[in-house]
Scaffold this motif. Structure first.
Motif, short mmCIF file in Angstrom:
data_model
loop_
_atom_site.label_atom_id
_atom_site.label_comp_id
_atom_site.label_asym_id
_atom_site.label_seq_id
_atom_site.Cartn_x
_atom_site.Cartn_y
_atom_site.Cartn_z
N GLY A 47 -25.94 30.05 -15.11
CA GLY A 47 -24.74 30.88 -15.09
C GLY A 47 -24.59 31.68 -16.37
N ILE A 48 -24.03 32.89 -16.24
CA ILE A 48 -23.93 33.76 -17.40
C ILE A 48 -23.02 33.17 -18.48
N ARG A 49 -21.99 32.41 -18.08
CA ARG A 49 -21.14 31.82 -19.10
C ARG A 49 -21.92 30.82 -19.96
N ALA A 50 -22.78 30.02 -19.33
CA ALA A 50 -23.60 29.07 -20.08
C ALA A 50 -24.58 29.81 -21.00
N ILE A 51 -25.12 30.95 -20.52
CA ILE A 51 -26.04 31.75 -21.34
C ILE A 51 -25.31 32.30 -22.56
N ILE A 52 -24.12 32.85 -22.32
CA ILE A 52 -23.34 33.42 -23.42
C ILE A 52 -22.99 32.34 -24.44
N GLN A 53 -22.59 31.17 -23.95
CA GLN A 53 -22.23 30.08 -24.87
C GLN A 53 -23.44 29.68 -25.73
N ARG A 54 -24.61 29.64 -25.10
CA ARG A 54 -25.83 29.28 -25.82
C ARG A 54 -26.14 30.31 -26.91
N ILE A 55 -25.98 31.59 -26.58
CA ILE A 55 -26.25 32.65 -27.56
C ILE A 55 -25.27 32.56 -28.71
N ARG A 56 -24.01 32.32 -28.41
CA ARG A 56 -23.02 32.16 -29.48
C ARG A 56 -23.44 31.05 -30.46
N GLU A 57 -23.84 29.92 -29.88
CA GLU A 57 -24.15 28.75 -30.70
C GLU A 57 -25.42 28.91 -31.52
N THR A 58 -26.44 29.56 -30.95
CA THR A 58 -27.72 29.67 -31.63
C THR A 58 -27.80 30.88 -32.56
N GLN A 59 -27.08 31.95 -32.21
CA GLN A 59 -27.16 33.18 -33.02
C GLN A 59 -25.95 33.35 -33.93
N ASN A 60 -24.93 32.50 -33.77
CA ASN A 60 -23.72 32.55 -34.61
C ASN A 60 -23.01 33.90 -34.56
N ILE A 61 -22.92 34.45 -33.35
CA ILE A 61 -22.17 35.69 -33.19
C ILE A 61 -21.15 35.52 -32.06
N SER A 62 -20.08 36.30 -32.16
CA SER A 62 -19.04 36.28 -31.13
C SER A 62 -19.42 37.20 -29.98
N VAL A 63 -19.46 36.62 -28.77
CA VAL A 63 -19.70 37.40 -27.55
C VAL A 63 -18.53 37.14 -26.61
N ILE A 64 -17.90 38.20 -26.14
CA ILE A 64 -16.73 38.09 -25.27
C ILE A 64 -17.10 38.59 -23.89
N LEU A 65 -16.88 37.77 -22.88
CA LEU A 65 -17.19 38.14 -21.49
C LEU A 65 -15.90 38.54 -20.79
N SER A 72 -19.74 32.33 -13.32
CA SER A 72 -20.65 31.37 -12.70
C SER A 72 -21.87 32.03 -12.09
N ARG A 73 -21.94 33.35 -12.17
CA ARG A 73 -23.07 34.06 -11.56
C ARG A 73 -24.38 33.61 -12.20
N LYS A 74 -25.32 33.18 -11.37
CA LYS A 74 -26.60 32.66 -11.85
C LYS A 74 -27.56 33.81 -12.14
N LEU A 75 -28.25 33.71 -13.27
CA LEU A 75 -29.18 34.76 -13.67
C LEU A 75 -30.59 34.19 -13.84
N LYS A 76 -31.56 35.04 -13.56
CA LYS A 76 -32.96 34.76 -13.88
C LYS A 76 -33.43 35.91 -14.75
N ILE A 77 -33.76 35.59 -16.01
CA ILE A 77 -34.07 36.67 -16.94
C ILE A 77 -35.05 36.18 -17.98
N ASP A 78 -35.99 37.06 -18.34
CA ASP A 78 -36.98 36.75 -19.36
C ASP A 78 -36.92 37.86 -20.40
N LEU A 79 -36.49 37.54 -21.59
CA LEU A 79 -36.33 38.51 -22.67
C LEU A 79 -37.37 38.22 -23.74
N GLN A 80 -38.22 39.19 -24.03
CA GLN A 80 -39.29 38.99 -25.01
C GLN A 80 -39.36 40.18 -25.97
#
Length: 382
Positions: A47-65, A72-80
């Motif tokens: 889910g995008i909310r879980a992705i955003i929360q993970r990015i906040r925690e690992t990158q230490n930046i504020s992201v507002i959805l 809850s929308r499920k995503l499949k994504i590969d970022l390289q």
């Protein structure tokens, strides 16, 4: 509620934690640098909310959805091999949204709303400056509203509570507050934002905006218009008026143009103004693109070109802050010294070094400045 402080929600929903620790997010220059760092990640059926929360925690930046994006929308994504900013933009695209940087935050919202938000921020900031110019006694009040603050909110906070927290912090009363409907939001932060930015980031999610009272002590909520436009004026020195207007009309058929000698006034959304600026001043537009290197280049190694008339020096300072320059000053000291940063100034410099540029910027004020790295310290002259 269970013993760990989680609030129970419906099946498949992300659990709400009511006592999260206050995060330590990057701000200002560190935030801008974080956005340029390499970023690679993969998610499948998350889910995008879980992705955003993970990015906040690992990158230490504020992201507002934005509330209108299904969390809850499920995503499949590969970022390289992207920057963090590019990665967030890719994530936004997957949910038919886009990103915008406001303060030290990434906001992800529907394209049309983000476009309106950009223009509203300009209009609302301009309205405050006009109040201060027309009523000198409001100088200190507008400076107070321009001061950046950081707010943290927990899961299940309501937008009405969040709005009240912000308005209390800036001593603002609200008319028509019943326009904000009841809702329960997930945790998020507003990092290094002023009154205009914090209010707008909340209200835009309900297609709402506001107008200031005459004394800047209260706001009146209202619906965002179908079209949000702002007027800007462009000098056409060395350019063919007929050629420019024809080119603009071809690219933007509905554009409202007004000619006054060599000045071209255009009423449009900020997205359109950005494209016009790139069309009319490609070199200037290229210099304004965010750069991780430029953010850390010391002031004594930079060159500055600026031509403005009747613009508050505070507005110029705020634009410079977006390029990584930091201003440090004691607001109360400036008030006591009768130094008004909302005073309108004219500046015309071309390829000037930092000393020449800041001499021109602060020549109308009894101010001393000291440069160190990317920081400018301002003190009243003794």
């Amino acid at each position: 509620m269970n013993q760990r402080g989680y609030a129970n929600q419906g099946p498949g929903e992300f659990p709400a934690l009511l006592n999260r620790e206050i995060p330590r997010y990057h701000t200002d220059r560190n935030f801008r640098q974080a956005l340029t760092q390499p970023f690679s990640a993969s998610w499948s059926n998350v889910g995008i909310r879980a992705i955003i929360q993970r990015i906040r925690e690992t990158q230490n930046i504020s992201v507002i959805l934005d509330r209108r994006v299904d969390p809850s929308r499920k995503l499949k994504i590969d970022l390289q091999n992207l920057t963090l900013e590019e990665g967030l933009a890719k994530i936004a695209e997957l949910v038919q949204a886009r990103i915008i940087i406001v303060g030290s935050n990434i906001f992800i919202g529907p394209d049309a709303s983000v476009s309106k938000l950009k223009t509203l921020l300009e209009l609302e900031s301009g309205a405050l400056r006009e109040l201060a110019v027309s009523q000198k006694e409001l100088h200190s009040r507008v400076l107070q509203l321009s001061r950046n603050q950081t707010f943290h909110f927990q899961d299940l906070d309501t937008p009405a509570e969040i709005l009240q927290y912000i308005t209390n912090a800036y001593q603002i009363t609200v008319e028509k507050e019943q326009l904000v409907p009841h809702d329960l939001w997930s945790n998020f932060s507003l990092v290094s934002v002023n009154a205009t930015e914090s209010l707008s980031l909340i209200l835009i999610q309900f297609d709402l905006t506001y107008e200031w009272s005459g004394d800047a002590a209260s706001i009146r909520l209202k619906s965002v218009p179908d079209k949000v436009l702002i007027k800007k004026t462009y000098p056409l020195r060395g350019k063919s008026i007929d050629s420019v207007t024809r080119q603009l009309k071809e690219q933007f058929p509905d554009l409202k143009l007004t000619l006054n000698g060599k000045l071209l006034s255009i009423e449009a959304a900020m997205d359109v103004h950005d494209q016009i600026e790139q069309l009319l001043n490609p070199q200037k537009a290229a210099r304004s693109v965010r750069s991780g290197v430029g953010d850390t280049v010391p002031l004594n190694r930079r060159k500055f070109t600026l031509r403005v008339k009747k613009v508050p020096v505070l507005a110029i300072m705020q634009k410079l802050e977006q390029s990584g320059i930091e201003f440090e000053y004691n607001k109360q000291e400036l008030i006591e010294a009768k130094i008004n940063l909302l005073q309108l100034i004219d500046v015309a410099v071309v390829d000037a070094d930092a000393e020449e540029f800041f001499d021109a910027l602060f020549s109308s004020f009894k101010l001393d400045y000291k440069m160190q790295g990317v920081k400018i310290s301002l003190t009243p002259q003794k």
